[in-house]
Design a protein around this motif. Structure first.
Motif, PDB file in Angstrom:
ATOM      1  N   SER A 190      -2.019  18.954   5.311  1.00  0.00           N
ATOM      2  CA  SER A 190      -1.276  18.171   4.321  1.00  0.00           C
ATOM      3  C   SER A 190      -1.231  16.682   4.661  1.00  0.00           C
ATOM      4  CB  SER A 190       0.152  18.706   4.177  1.00  0.00           C
ATOM      5  OG  SER A 190       0.866  18.516   5.375  1.00  0.00           O
ATOM      6  N   THR A 191      -1.554  16.336   5.916  1.00  0.00           N
ATOM      7  CA  THR A 191      -1.591  14.920   6.296  1.00  0.00           C
ATOM      8  C   THR A 191      -2.991  14.510   6.741  1.00  0.00           C
ATOM      9  OG1 THR A 191      -0.770  15.521   8.505  1.00  0.00           O
ATOM     10  CG2 THR A 191       0.846  14.724   6.901  1.00  0.00           C
ATOM     11  N   ASN A 192      -3.985  15.156   6.174  1.00  0.00           N
ATOM     12  CA  ASN A 192      -5.378  14.804   6.454  1.00  0.00           C
ATOM     13  C   ASN A 192      -5.740  13.578   5.619  1.00  0.00           C
ATOM     14  OD1 ASN A 192      -7.759  15.087   7.773  1.00  0.00           O
ATOM     15  ND2 ASN A 192      -8.414  16.943   6.712  1.00  0.00           N
ATOM     16  N   PHE A 193      -6.152  12.494   6.259  1.00  0.00           N
ATOM     17  CA  PHE A 193      -6.388  11.219   5.587  1.00  0.00           C
ATOM     18  C   PHE A 193      -7.629  11.287   4.701  1.00  0.00           C
ATOM     19  CE2 PHE A 193      -7.870   6.755   5.464  1.00  0.00           C
ATOM     20  CZ  PHE A 193      -6.707   6.129   5.052  1.00  0.00           C
ATOM     21  N   LYS A 194      -7.519  10.756   3.486  1.00  0.00           N
ATOM     22  CA  LYS A 194      -8.655  10.670   2.566  1.00  0.00           C
ATOM     23  C   LYS A 194      -9.299   9.292   2.746  1.00  0.00           C
ATOM     24  CE  LYS A 194      -6.292  13.565  -0.860  1.00  0.00           C
ATOM     25  NZ  LYS A 194      -5.669  13.595  -2.206  1.00  0.00           N
ATOM     26  N   TYR A 195     -10.529   9.282   3.258  1.00  0.00           N
ATOM     27  CA  TYR A 195     -11.177   8.020   3.619  1.00  0.00           C
ATOM     28  C   TYR A 195     -11.832   7.312   2.436  1.00  0.00           C
ATOM     29  CZ  TYR A 195     -10.514   9.072   8.555  1.00  0.00           C
ATOM     30  OH  TYR A 195      -9.956   9.323   9.787  1.00  0.00           O
ATOM     31  N   GLU A 196     -12.039   8.014   1.334  1.00  0.00           N
ATOM     32  CA  GLU A 196     -12.750   7.374   0.230  1.00  0.00           C
ATOM     33  C   GLU A 196     -12.001   6.134  -0.274  1.00  0.00           C
ATOM     34  OE1 GLU A 196     -11.038  11.266  -1.636  1.00  0.00           O
ATOM     35  OE2 GLU A 196     -11.802  10.600   0.307  1.00  0.00           O
ATOM     36  N   MET A 197     -12.750   5.052  -0.438  1.00  0.00           N
ATOM     37  CA  MET A 197     -12.255   3.757  -0.926  1.00  0.00           C
ATOM     38  C   MET A 197     -11.246   3.094   0.006  1.00  0.00           C
ATOM     39  SD  MET A 197     -11.956   4.383  -5.047  1.00  0.00           S
ATOM     40  CE  MET A 197     -10.692   5.640  -4.890  1.00  0.00           C
ATOM     41  N   ALA A 198     -11.150   3.582   1.252  1.00  0.00           N
ATOM     42  CA  ALA A 198     -10.197   2.994   2.195  1.00  0.00           C
ATOM     43  C   ALA A 198     -10.567   1.547   2.498  1.00  0.00           C
ATOM     44  CB  ALA A 198     -10.158   3.810   3.480  1.00  0.00           C
ATOM     45  N   SER A 199      -9.572   0.691   2.578  1.00  0.00           N
ATOM     46  CA  SER A 199      -9.762  -0.723   2.894  1.00  0.00           C
ATOM     47  C   SER A 199      -9.753  -0.901   4.411  1.00  0.00           C
ATOM     48  CB  SER A 199      -8.649  -1.562   2.267  1.00  0.00           C
ATOM     49  OG  SER A 199      -8.569  -2.835   2.870  1.00  0.00           O
ATOM     50  N   ILE A 200     -10.818  -1.484   4.956  1.00  0.00           N
ATOM     51  CA  ILE A 200     -10.872  -1.727   6.402  1.00  0.00           C
ATOM     52  C   ILE A 200      -9.801  -2.734   6.801  1.00  0.00           C
ATOM     53  CG2 ILE A 200     -12.314  -2.560   8.297  1.00  0.00           C
ATOM     54  CD1 ILE A 200     -13.045   0.220   7.117  1.00  0.00           C
ATOM     55  N   GLY A 201      -9.542  -3.715   5.941  1.00  0.00           N
ATOM     56  CA  GLY A 201      -8.490  -4.681   6.232  1.00  0.00           C
ATOM     57  C   GLY A 201      -7.124  -4.027   6.334  1.00  0.00           C
ATOM     58  N   ASN A 202      -6.832  -3.089   5.439  1.00  0.00           N
ATOM     59  CA  ASN A 202      -5.560  -2.373   5.490  1.00  0.00           C
ATOM     60  C   ASN A 202      -5.445  -1.539   6.761  1.00  0.00           C
ATOM     61  OD1 ASN A 202      -4.952  -3.428   3.002  1.00  0.00           O
ATOM     62  ND2 ASN A 202      -5.079  -1.498   1.889  1.00  0.00           N
ATOM     63  N   LEU A 203      -6.539  -0.888   7.143  1.00  0.00           N
ATOM     64  CA  LEU A 203      -6.523  -0.067   8.353  1.00  0.00           C
ATOM     65  C   LEU A 203      -6.390  -0.936   9.601  1.00  0.00           C
ATOM     66  CD1 LEU A 203      -9.236   2.536   7.318  1.00  0.00           C
ATOM     67  CD2 LEU A 203      -6.825   3.040   7.793  1.00  0.00           C
ATOM     68  N   LEU A 204      -7.027  -2.095   9.596  1.00  0.00           N
ATOM     69  CA  LEU A 204      -6.902  -3.003  10.739  1.00  0.00           C
ATOM     70  C   LEU A 204      -5.468  -3.496  10.882  1.00  0.00           C
ATOM     71  CD1 LEU A 204      -7.979  -4.798  13.015  1.00  0.00           C
ATOM     72  CD2 LEU A 204      -8.630  -6.474  11.276  1.00  0.00           C
ATOM     73  N   LEU A 205      -4.884  -3.973   9.791  1.00  0.00           N
ATOM     74  CA  LEU A 205      -3.515  -4.479   9.849  1.00  0.00           C
ATOM     75  C   LEU A 205      -2.539  -3.382  10.264  1.00  0.00           C
ATOM     76  CD1 LEU A 205      -1.895  -7.045   9.405  1.00  0.00           C
ATOM     77  CD2 LEU A 205      -1.771  -6.511   6.980  1.00  0.00           C
ATOM     78  N   THR A 206      -2.781  -2.158   9.790  1.00  0.00           N
ATOM     79  CA  THR A 206      -1.941  -1.025  10.185  1.00  0.00           C
ATOM     80  C   THR A 206      -2.110  -0.713  11.665  1.00  0.00           C
ATOM     81  OG1 THR A 206      -2.046  -0.063   7.969  1.00  0.00           O
ATOM     82  CG2 THR A 206      -1.461   1.419   9.771  1.00  0.00           C
ATOM     83  N   GLY A 207      -3.350  -0.731  12.155  1.00  0.00           N
ATOM     84  CA  GLY A 207      -3.601  -0.470  13.572  1.00  0.00           C
ATOM     85  C   GLY A 207      -2.908  -1.480  14.469  1.00  0.00           C
ATOM     86  N   ILE A 208      -2.944  -2.756  14.085  1.00  0.00           N
ATOM     87  CA  ILE A 208      -2.273  -3.783  14.884  1.00  0.00           C
ATOM     88  C   ILE A 208      -0.757  -3.592  14.836  1.00  0.00           C
ATOM     89  CG2 ILE A 208      -1.889  -6.255  15.155  1.00  0.00           C
ATOM     90  CD1 ILE A 208      -4.680  -6.722  13.976  1.00  0.00           C
ATOM     91  N   ARG A 209      -0.225  -3.305  13.636  1.00  0.00           N
ATOM     92  CA  ARG A 209       1.221  -3.084  13.532  1.00  0.00           C
ATOM     93  C   ARG A 209       1.678  -1.921  14.398  1.00  0.00           C
ATOM     94  NH1 ARG A 209       4.455   0.394  11.359  1.00  0.00           N
ATOM     95  NH2 ARG A 209       2.790   1.463  10.233  1.00  0.00           N
ATOM     96  N   LEU A 210       0.918  -0.830  14.378  1.00  0.00           N
ATOM     97  CA  LEU A 210       1.278   0.326  15.207  1.00  0.00           C
ATOM     98  C   LEU A 210       1.219  -0.012  16.697  1.00  0.00           C
ATOM     99  CD1 LEU A 210      -0.641   3.134  13.262  1.00  0.00           C
ATOM    100  CD2 LEU A 210       1.845   2.845  13.392  1.00  0.00           C
ATOM    101  N   PHE A 211       0.278  -0.871  17.068  1.00  0.00           N
ATOM    102  CA  PHE A 211       0.110  -1.217  18.480  1.00  0.00           C
ATOM    103  C   PHE A 211       1.197  -2.175  18.969  1.00  0.00           C
ATOM    104  CE2 PHE A 211      -1.667  -3.684  21.994  1.00  0.00           C
ATOM    105  CZ  PHE A 211      -2.136  -2.670  22.830  1.00  0.00           C
ATOM    106  N   VAL A 212       1.481  -3.223  18.190  1.00  0.00           N
ATOM    107  CA  VAL A 212       2.448  -4.229  18.655  1.00  0.00           C
ATOM    108  C   VAL A 212       3.872  -3.913  18.226  1.00  0.00           C
ATOM    109  CG1 VAL A 212       0.677  -6.015  18.655  1.00  0.00           C
ATOM    110  CG2 VAL A 212       2.137  -5.779  16.650  1.00  0.00           C
ATOM    111  N   GLY A 213       4.042  -3.028  17.227  1.00  0.00           N
ATOM    112  CA  GLY A 213       5.379  -2.597  16.819  1.00  0.00           C
ATOM    113  C   GLY A 213       6.107  -3.533  15.891  1.00  0.00           C
ATOM    114  N   SER A 214       5.412  -4.508  15.293  1.00  0.00           N
ATOM    115  CA  SER A 214       6.063  -5.465  14.393  1.00  0.00           C
ATOM    116  C   SER A 214       5.093  -5.887  13.318  1.00  0.00           C
ATOM    117  CB  SER A 214       6.532  -6.695  15.186  1.00  0.00           C
ATOM    118  OG  SER A 214       6.825  -7.779  14.321  1.00  0.00           O
ATOM    119  N   LEU A 215       5.523  -5.801  12.062  1.00  0.00           N
ATOM    120  CA  LEU A 215       4.683  -6.238  10.950  1.00  0.00           C
ATOM    121  C   LEU A 215       4.466  -7.749  11.000  1.00  0.00           C
ATOM    122  CD1 LEU A 215       3.153  -5.710   8.320  1.00  0.00           C
ATOM    123  CD2 LEU A 215       5.347  -5.845   7.104  1.00  0.00           C
TER     124      LEU A 215
END
Length: 424
Positions: free
Chosen positions: A130-155
């Protein structure tokens, strides 16, 4: 007054004006909403949670200087085919995709480390179908910004790192209206009593409007999270209307709402109204602004979600700078039937809503001092009524190179008239 020009609005419409805004002041702050739950952002919210970062990524991408490969990287979307998209994502994570070709090696490895980080988080979630990510049309910019936020802990910190990484001018700030690691959603209450939950459902729904929640299902109704998620314990509870995928929608669909929007408000996962506090940096920059511009874009789902936050109303009131409403050239689904005075009333109502002290009631000119509109506007401008409440009306030429169907401001005329206000 300070040197800072403050622009309030998200979405793609205002992106076309960033060069013009930069010409008005040596320093510019963009304050953007974090409530968009449509498109590829909806998948990130569904699987990883956190704030919506699509509008933030879009504005950053527009501001990145040409050359160096970063603009292309943050703009890139994976294939619409699910299998091809997964294959592309694997190539990107492994550093073998052609998208890396124009990036310097040290930048490539820095960016790739954050994409690997978000990749690992997605793999953890994939244990549950139920939480399997759908990669179609995924934005690399969105994934990058999310990865950095998860790593540093602050938007806020994640945005600042991307701005520095991509060499955006240090005189430009991009501020989320909420500095948060949580997901915030909005609802719209219509004049007929209906409540529509979720920004994408308000502006670009996947389903016919007749299927959206009616007044019989109150905004305060409590739903059973166990029944909703079929005992998947690691799936956080979501309002049922927000659990529906918003990955596929069309911005070309512009079916009017059943009734005009009476109110936009933030909700908790159970649909109950909440009153979040605005980003303190946004409040400070509004206080110190040289001018405030309510820019073009979706009024109800791009501008209003910023204005209704606690702290925003008083900061607008305290600022003695010009406060300029840049009227849209066209109606959209959210504003069908409204005229320019209705736009003003909507903004003033939202700003007053953000002020918790009921004894404080701001006047029109505390919130808007100037209205700028296009010649021969699609949105009716009752100039006499608007000027009667103290707001100055300024007509701007339409772009002469475009046909009658396209309502775009002439950039030179708009620039000169904005400069005359900002520098007065």
């Amino acid at each position: 007054m300070g040197e800072q020009l403050v622009v309030i609005s998200g979405g793609t419409a205002s992106n076309s004006l960033v060069n013009l805004f930069q010409s008005l002041s040596p320093k510019t702050t963009y304050i953007l909403p974090v409530s968009d739950n449509g498109g590829s952002t909806s998948e990130i919210l569904r699987v990883l949670g956190g704030p919506a970062i699509g509008d933030l990524r879009s504005r950053i991408t527009r501001l990145i200087p040409d050359g160096g490969g970063f603009k292309e990287l943050l703009s890139y979307r994976l294939s619409e085919d699910s299998e091809e998209a997964k294959h592309e994502w694997t190539q990107i994570v492994e550093g073998q995709h052609e998208i890396w070709n124009n990036l310097e090696i040290q930048c490539k490895e820095m960016v790739r480390s954050f994409l690997i980080h978000v990749h690992m988080e997605l793999l953890k979630k994939s244990r549950n179908p139920s939480t399997n990510f759908k990669y179609e049309m995924a934005s690399i910019g969105n994934l990058l910004l999310t990865g950095i936020r998860l790593f540093v802990g602050s938007l806020d910190s994640a945005i600042e790192l991307v701005l520095r990484m991509t060499r955006v001018s240090p005189n430009i700030k991009i501020l989320p209206c909420l500095n948060t690691n949580y997901t915030y959603h909005i609802s719209a209450q219509l004049n007929n009593g209906e409540v529509i939950t979720g920004q994408s459902q308000i502006s670009h729904p996947n389903e016919p409007i007749s299927t959206i929640m009616s007044s019989s299902t109150s905004v305060h109704k409590i739903y059973d999270p166990v029944a909703l998620h079929e005992n998947h314990e690691d799936v956080p509870y979501q309002h049922p209307d927000l659990a529906k995928s918003q990955l596929h929608f069309s911005k070309e669909v512009n079916q009017p709402l059943n009734s005009p929007i009476d109110k936009i408000f933030y909700i908790n996962p159970y649909g109950e109204e909440i009153h979040p506090q605005a980003n303190s940096r946004a409040i400070q920059d509004i206080n110190d602004s040289k001018a405030i511009i309510y820019s073009i874009g979706s009024l109800m789902t791009s501008t209003i979600p910023v204005l209704i936050l606690k702290g925003i109303g008083m900061s607008i009131f305290k600022s003695k700078s010009p406060k300029i409403l840049l009227l849209n050239g066209n109606h959209d689904r959210e504003t069908s039937g409204l005229d320019a005075f209705d736009f003003i009333l909507t903004i003033c109502k939202a700003v007053n809503y953000s002020i918790s002290d009921e004894a404080v009631k701001l006047n029109y000119t505390d919130i808007i001092t100037h209205l700028m509109f296009m010649e021969n506007p699609e949105i009716k401008v009752r100039q006499d009524d608007i000027e009667a409440v103290g707001i100055k009306c300024i007509k701007v030429s339409k772009d002469p190179m475009l046909g009658d169907d396209l309502k775009i401001y002439d950039s030179n005329d708009l620039q000169q008239k904005l400069l005359s206000i900002v520098n007065q």
